[in-house]
Design an enzyme around this catalytic site. Structure first.
Site, PDB file in Angstrom:
ATOM      1  N   ILE A  67      32.009  46.343  36.600  1.00  0.00           N
ATOM      2  CA  ILE A  67      32.740  45.945  35.399  1.00  0.00           C
ATOM      3  C   ILE A  67      32.302  44.579  34.904  1.00  0.00           C
ATOM      4  CG2 ILE A  67      35.053  45.583  34.435  1.00  0.00           C
ATOM      5  CD1 ILE A  67      34.216  48.491  35.147  1.00  0.00           C
ATOM      6  N   GLY A  68      31.725  43.755  35.777  1.00  0.00           N
ATOM      7  CA  GLY A  68      31.182  42.495  35.269  1.00  0.00           C
ATOM      8  C   GLY A  68      31.188  41.346  36.252  1.00  0.00           C
ATOM      9  N   GLU A  94      29.018  36.350  36.268  1.00  0.00           N
ATOM     10  CA  GLU A  94      30.054  35.514  35.650  1.00  0.00           C
ATOM     11  C   GLU A  94      30.450  34.311  36.501  1.00  0.00           C
ATOM     12  OE1 GLU A  94      33.295  37.873  34.125  1.00  0.00           O
ATOM     13  OE2 GLU A  94      31.955  39.474  33.459  1.00  0.00           O
ATOM     14  N   CYS A 128      37.709  47.714  38.114  1.00  0.00           N
ATOM     15  CA  CYS A 128      37.905  46.440  37.431  1.00  0.00           C
ATOM     16  C   CYS A 128      36.875  45.452  37.968  1.00  0.00           C
ATOM     17  CB  CYS A 128      39.339  45.933  37.652  1.00  0.00           C
ATOM     18  SG  CYS A 128      39.934  44.839  36.334  1.00  0.00           S
ATOM     19  N   ARG A 157      47.841  37.131  42.108  1.00  0.00           N
ATOM     20  CA  ARG A 157      46.949  36.884  40.976  1.00  0.00           C
ATOM     21  C   ARG A 157      47.700  36.159  39.871  1.00  0.00           C
ATOM     22  NH1 ARG A 157      42.397  35.559  38.484  1.00  0.00           N
ATOM     23  NH2 ARG A 157      41.898  36.794  36.652  1.00  0.00           N
ATOM     24  N   CYS A 158      47.216  34.981  39.506  1.00  0.00           N
ATOM     25  CA  CYS A 158      47.805  34.189  38.440  1.00  0.00           C
ATOM     26  C   CYS A 158      46.746  33.912  37.375  1.00  0.00           C
ATOM     27  CB  CYS A 158      48.359  32.872  38.966  1.00  0.00           C
ATOM     28  SG  CYS A 158      49.637  33.052  40.223  1.00  0.00           S
ATOM     29  N   HIS A 217      36.039  48.075  28.427  1.00  0.00           N
ATOM     30  CA  HIS A 217      36.767  48.336  29.677  1.00  0.00           C
ATOM     31  C   HIS A 217      38.253  48.094  29.451  1.00  0.00           C
ATOM     32  CE1 HIS A 217      37.961  48.366  33.847  1.00  0.00           C
ATOM     33  NE2 HIS A 217      38.519  47.181  33.685  1.00  0.00           N
ATOM     34  N   ARG A 252      51.707  26.778  42.332  1.00  0.00           N
ATOM     35  CA  ARG A 252      51.310  28.094  42.873  1.00  0.00           C
ATOM     36  C   ARG A 252      51.440  28.146  44.403  1.00  0.00           C
ATOM     37  NH1 ARG A 252      45.499  29.192  40.828  1.00  0.00           N
ATOM     38  NH2 ARG A 252      45.369  26.923  41.032  1.00  0.00           N
ATOM     39  N   HIS A 283      41.818  45.947  43.482  1.00  0.00           N
ATOM     40  CA  HIS A 283      42.969  45.080  43.718  1.00  0.00           C
ATOM     41  C   HIS A 283      43.467  45.182  45.153  1.00  0.00           C
ATOM     42  CE1 HIS A 283      42.823  45.476  39.353  1.00  0.00           C
ATOM     43  NE2 HIS A 283      43.405  44.302  39.308  1.00  0.00           N
TER      44      HIS A 283
END
Length: 756
Positions: free
Chosen positions: A432-433, A485, A728, A516-517, A643, A15, A696
């Site tokens: 969203i969490g 989370e 998101c 983002r991966c 969602h 990466r 994002h």
């Protein structure tokens, strides 16, 4: 026999591109260091392909963020608000991708959508009436010359004119047809320049051709390419398709002066039948997509060879190719030091797929292919047992009845019970969490996995993070809270690690968007749950507050779509297995006092067939019931949320309502509000939370812009059904921007409430 691939992963084996880009965004890398990383990665990828004997090595498949955005910039499709920032070329590019908020101005990013039926996201080109489409950039020419200096002849890749115009968003009165002449002229100029640099083959990607096309679409395609190819020069032009078959334009493709046509024989259900019915021009080369570019299992050579042998009866000019870009699979199995050989021998990531093409070529040069040692070794591999079964689970799945998929009482009765129970204010606010995954959070998880800290120390750190997160949410004024989370890596990988039937990798990263991966788990056998997954942290968070706390789960369709699936059973069977596991988790959460449970189906639309005629029969007929199976057993007053993000949902809005959730949140901040119009027009029952700001992008939305967005939503959605949330999860964002954005969101909501 020659070999080709459509594209190669950009991010690097470790990466490298992700980390270089993020360091650049944070000011830790100079722009020269970022560019040098890109140069090094391209050289490494070209050399790997050359070492594996690939005949047609792609160039210009590399991108610092997104290939569609690269194409827009190449052809001068840069909205004025980005030009007005006065930034350098690459900085302007990133402003379009990520938004910009600084000394030069404040602009949002372009819209972002899923790339056909994949988890890759592309930036939506934006064309207004003043846009002048013309050749303006140099990227494909620079990268072709770069490879040439290394002694590597490449096949430059361009996203096609038809796909570009069809995917673009038009903000004025003009539409695609109004830009045909300028677009054709710009593409012709690009082909001429590449030909002048010495390109022998040029690949033009037109994946939009595998979707449903009208007669007007086909006419537009013919008009574009009749002009583009009118004077194409000495270079051979490959028209490359993928993700399906070209049934709506096959005959027209054969008539146009392309030198090669790339056809997908993996996802293209009718590809072989089209060739059987209409033949294949003896003046063209068939680039046959016989190697699956989207899954990680080894290719069964017997099937590929049988296909090629039949194709040889229709054309003598065949190139072996991947079915699509290898962007959609991990880099190499070499990074997997913990998976036993009994697993890895069945896997082929991008680098291994290069070797498979080489082996297929060698086998096919043999007068008797089945006599080849490579062929025989491959057959032994497929003769061995690999997938693991669970008889009890199979019996449970077989015993399912219609009652298992139906939640009672009906939605309207549940809504009354839930409003009385929770007594939330109008426009309830939530997230969203997930909350930011700081370096400390990642270090704690890594240390526990490595065994360098005890389980109790690991859990105590997470409890401290949860307590702080709950307190800050209360301070900000959110109405429905989450635990944050902090124990989770990726939303699918985490659940896969807690379920039986999955394999997990160390370095099998796949690009989702920009930097983002994700690391999709591999489904190795039947999937089941042996113990609760989320109950401990969810109940701890609930104990810290009097406000409702959502239990956070990932839904069965998303877990399946964001994993690499088995090939020996159907997707429906795997989805129902996962659904039963998540159903057990839902019921355990409910028994533990969690009264609001969010079951995310972020990827619901991702595997929706590209042909509308297949939507119900091949997908929605089991994907929607799989979600209902998860929550059908809960009590009426338990509120079920879901969602979804970054897909076009308007045309399946009734199917989404049929999921029978109580609340759905979805992305709306980067896209137009067509989905809100669809909700308003179809009698949508479910309460909704259209995202009010874009997570994002690093820019912080103002309370004023969120307030304006809420008023636009209230024009179409009843205040009693509208929730307020980001679009998101927040795990990829920084702490400062996250909390500032949430404060602005709550402030805007309070001001709007006062006006109701």
């Amino acid at each position: 026999m020659r070999t080709s691939i459509i594209g190669y992963p950009r991010i690097g084996a470790l990466r490298e591109l992700k980390f270089a880009s993020e360091n650049y965004f944070k000011g830790r890398f100079s722009i020269d260091e970022l560019i040098r990383t890109g140069t090094d990665l391209r050289a490494a990828h070209w050399r790997i392909q050359r070492e594996n004997g690939i005949t047609f090595i792609p160039s210009n498949d590399f991108s610092f963020y997104d290939g569609v955005l690269d194409t827009a910039c190449l052809f001068n499709i840069v909205p004025e608000r980005y030009r007005a920032l006065g930034l350098g070329e690459l900085e302007t590019y990133f402003a379009m991708a990520r938004g910009y908020q600084g000394e030069q101005g404040d602009v949002k990013a372009l819209s972002m959508k899923k790339w056909f039926n994949t988890n890759y996201h592309y930036m939506v080109p934006e064309i207004d009436d003043a846009t002048t489409i013309q050749l303006a950039g140099t990227k494909p020419f620079d990268e072709f010359a770069e490879a040439k200096e290394l002694g590597i002849a490449t096949k430059p890749v361009l996203i096609g004119a038809f796909t570009l115009l069809k995917l673009a968003k038009y903000t004025g009165a003009k539409q695609a047809v109004d830009f045909v002449q300028a677009t054709a002229k710009a593409y012709a100029a690009a082909l001429a320049k590449l030909g002048g640099l010495g390109a022998e083959w040029i690949q033009i990607d037109e994946p939009i051709l595998v979707t449903d096309l009208s007669e007007a679409d086909v006419a537009l395609f013919k008009k574009l390419y009749s002009a583009i190819l009118a004077d194409k020069g000495s270079a051979n032009i490959l028209l490359q398709t993928y993700f399906g078959d070209v049934r709506d334009g096959y005959v027209e493709l054969q008539a146009l002066p392309f030198d090669g046509i790339g056809i997908d024989f993996i996802e293209g259900k009718r590809s072989l039948d089209l060739i059987r019915q209409f033949g294949f021009s003896d003046k063209k080369t068939l680039f046959a997509g016989v190697l699956n570019g989207k899954n990680v299992w080894r290719n069964r050579y017997a099937n590929a060879i049988a296909l090629v042998q039949e194709l040889r009866s229709h054309t003598g000019q065949i190139v072996l190719s991947s079915s699509c870009s290898l962007l959609h699979v991990p880099y190499s199995t070499k990074g997997e030091t913990k998976l036993p050989e009994e697993n890895t021998r069945h896997l082929a990531f991008a680098e291994e797929k290069l070797r498979e093409l080489a082996e297929l070529r060698e086998i096919l040069t043999n007068d008797v292919p089945v006599a080849s040692p490579l062929y025989q070794e491959n057959e032994r591999l497929f003769g061995a047992s690999r997938f693991t079964g669970n008889a009890a689970l199979q019996a449970r799945t077989a015993a399912l009845t219609e009652a298992d998929f139906a939640r009672l009482p009906a939605f309207a009765e549940r809504a009354i019970a839930q409003k009385a129970k929770f007594n939330l204010p109008p426009l309830p606010t939530t997230t969203i969490g997930s909350f930011p995954q700081t370096a400390e959070v990642r270090a704690n998880r890594s240390a526990f996995k490595k065994g360098s800290i005890t389980e109790e120390r690991y859990k105590q750190f997470n409890r401290e993070q949860i307590a702080a997160c709950i307190a800050r949410q209360e301070t900000v004024g959110l109405d429905v809270l989450v635990h944050g989370e902090y124990e989770r890596n990726d939303m699918v990988e985490y659940f896969g690690e807690c379920l039986d039937g999955f394999l997990f990798t160390e370095q099998a990263w796949v690009q989702s968007y920009g930097t983002r991966c994700v690391k999709p788990p591999i489904i190795w056998g039947d999937i089941s749950r042996s113990k609760p997954i989320t109950v401990e942290y969810s109940t701890y968070a609930k104990s810290l507050t009097d406000k409702p706390v959502k239990g956070m789960l990932t839904g069965p369709v998303t877990i399946l779509n964001w994993s690499f699936p088995r090939e020996d059973i159907g997707l429906k069977d795997s989805a129902y297995q996962i659904a039963l596991a998540i159903r057990d988790e839902v019921l355990d959460l409910e028994r533990s006092g969690i009264e609001i449970i969010q079951i995310d189906e972020a990827a619901l639309r991702e595997k929706l067939p590209l042909r509308r005629s297949d939507w119900q029969s091949e997908y929605l007929s089991w994907a929607i019931p799989a979600f209902r199976l998860v929550h059908a057993g809960v009590r009426p007053e338990t509120q079920i949320h879901t969602h979804m993000c970054y897909s076009q949902f308007s045309d399946i809005i009734r199917d989404i309502d049929a999921m029978d959730a109580d609340v759905i949140s979805f992305e709306a901040s980067r896209s137009d509000l067509a989905i809100i119009d669809a909700i308003n027009g179809c009698g949508f029952r479910t309460e909704v939370g259209p995202g009010v700001y874009d997570i994002h992008s690093p820019r912080i939305p103002t309370a004023g812009e969120i307030k304006q967005g809420l008023y636009r939503m209230l024009d179409k959605i009843d205040a009693g059904k509208l929730w307020v949330n980001p679009d998101c999860g927040l795990k990829t964002r920084g702490e400062t921007e996250t909390w500032a954005s949430l404060r602005h969101m709550v402030q805007a909501t309070l001001e709007v409430r006062e006006s109701l």
